[in-house]
Design an enzyme around this catalytic site. Structure first.
Site: not given
Length: 425
Positions: A56, A58, A90, A150, A230, A303, A307
């Site tokens: 998982h 990103h 995503n 997700d 999660h 996860d 950002h």
């Protein structure tokens, strides 16, 4: 390809031994090995693990390269001891077509730091309205086997059933972000005593538990594979325990932050602690730790959610949820469970590799095994400094915390991606 002779290393819980890495595999294991042409690495005091695998991650590319790229995220992963990561869908555009998943896959191959396995979206645009091109993504060069929306729940039960039925044909997996959206509208943190005191709208545990309960019934009915992303509540653990006892084909993951941090962190209103699902109570944390040790939860997955500064350094209500995780996950596992190396290898390498179907990953160091390795110094302690992380983002919840363990080296098919704690490229 350079050969490496790794001297005096402990393989998991074993006694010190030597490993000869040659031509992408572990060629020999034993004491007093010699190889005149090999580069010798003194690994006294170090532990050799199978390369870590993250289910998982990103990576944000394409679309938000200001927060992370496939290359920067791969470098962070290698520095965290990973040799493979599964990249969530995503992105922008969403990874809901063969073209986008192949783009991510090729970017991973070009970076050459870890194996990047794309996860495809379940629904077009993550909108939860119609199925994405699951078959085309499965047949693409990326060979997608896990599908997830997700960040969004596949809330429509009919659509979820259809997705489970579709992927059953090629033994695929639907990975669910378990959140009943009608129960979490406007939610800012875990619903409980702390949210009441702070005046923040709560995200109730039942919003997660209700979706997991529904989906294990659907997976049981269809006979397909379900993975729960999660997991964060004690109630979810009980639903999973009962489902596994009935033989439902369900697996589950927990994040490092849900194993260590609680909702009390929100008392500072620091948005670095805002995450979805939210940090829960100490009771939930204890239940998650016990479930992971027991095997009710199969995997520690980061996860990793980078950002950009403007998305995190703002008021709590406007901040994006998510935390960095790749470079600190093993240290959190050591902090929580201590040097239980077989448990760590199972939950952070073997099990995620099995779930994702990653051939050659998650294999313990042994003669003939692919040389996907991580060398860890369990005696080291380090202070986490955000500016020193390889990620393009800085939203780590562990800033200035002292954590155990240090990744000394990572090998991907016999080639070092990290040596002496530093990225090779």
């Amino acid at each position: 390809m350079t050969a490496y002779l790794i001297r005096n290393v402990r393989v998991l819980d074993g006694e010190p031994t030597d490993l000869l890495v040659r031509d992408g595999v572990v060629a020999e294991v034993g004491g007093g090995l010699t190889a005149g042409d090999a580069t010798v690495l003194d690994a006294t005091g170090l532990v050799a693990l199978p390369g870590l695998v993250d289910l998982h991650t990103h990576l944000r590319e394409p679309g938000r390269e200001d927060a992370e790229t496939v290359e920067s995220g791969s470098r962070a992963a290698a520095l965290g001891g990973y040799t493979a990561v599964c990249a969530m869908a995503n992105t922008s555009p969403v990874a809901d077509t063969a073209g986008v998943v192949e783009q991510v896959w090729r970017l991973g191959r070009e970076a050459g730091l870890v194996d990047v396995q794309p996860i495809g979206a379940v629904t077009v645009g993550l909108a939860g309205e119609r199925l994405a091109e699951l078959g085309a993504m499965a047949d693409s060069a990326a060979r997608v086997r896990i599908f997830s929306d997700d960040g969004h729940c596949v809330a429509d039960p009919r659509l979820m059933r259809r997705a489970l039925e579709y992927v059953k044909a090629f033994d695929g997996v639907i990975a669910q972000h378990a959140e009943e959206p009608r129960l979490t509208e406007g939610a800012q943190m875990h619903e409980g005593e702390v949210s009441t005191r702070l005046g923040l709208t709560g995200w109730p545990a039942v919003a997660e538990e209700a979706i997991i309960a529904r989906d294990v019934l659907l997976a049981e009915h269809v006979g397909s594979r379900l993975h729960v992303c999660h997991v964060s509540t004690a109630g979810s653990v009980e639903v999973l325990r009962q489902a596994k006892a009935r033989g439902v084909r369900v697996t589950a993951e927990v994040t490092p932050h849900h194993l260590l941090l609680t909702d009390e962190r929100a008392e500072t209103y620091d948005p670095v602690f805002k995450v979805n699902p939210p940090l829960r109570t100490a009771t939930d944390v204890a239940a998650l730790r016990a479930a992971l040790a027991e095997g009710v939860i199969d995997v520690i997955a980061t996860d990793h959610a980078p950002h950009a500064v403007e998305d995190k350094e703002c008021e709590w209500a406007y901040a994006r949820p998510g935390m960095l995780g790749l470079e600190t996950a093993l240290s959190i596992a050591l902090d929580v469970f201590g040097p239980q190396w077989d448990l760590i290898a199972e939950r952070m390498s073997r099990a995620p590799a099995r779930i994702a179907g990653l051939t050659g990953q998650g294999v313990d160091p042994a003669p003939g095994a692919p040389a996907n390795l991580t060398l860890v110094d369990p005696a080291a302690r380090r202070v986490i400094e955000p500016a020193e992380l390889a990620s393009r983002s800085r939203n780590t919840p562990y800033a200035r915390m002292t954590l155990p363990g240090r990744i000394v080296a990572t090998f991907l098919r016999g080639e070092p991606t990290v040596l002496d704690g530093k990225a090779v490229k």
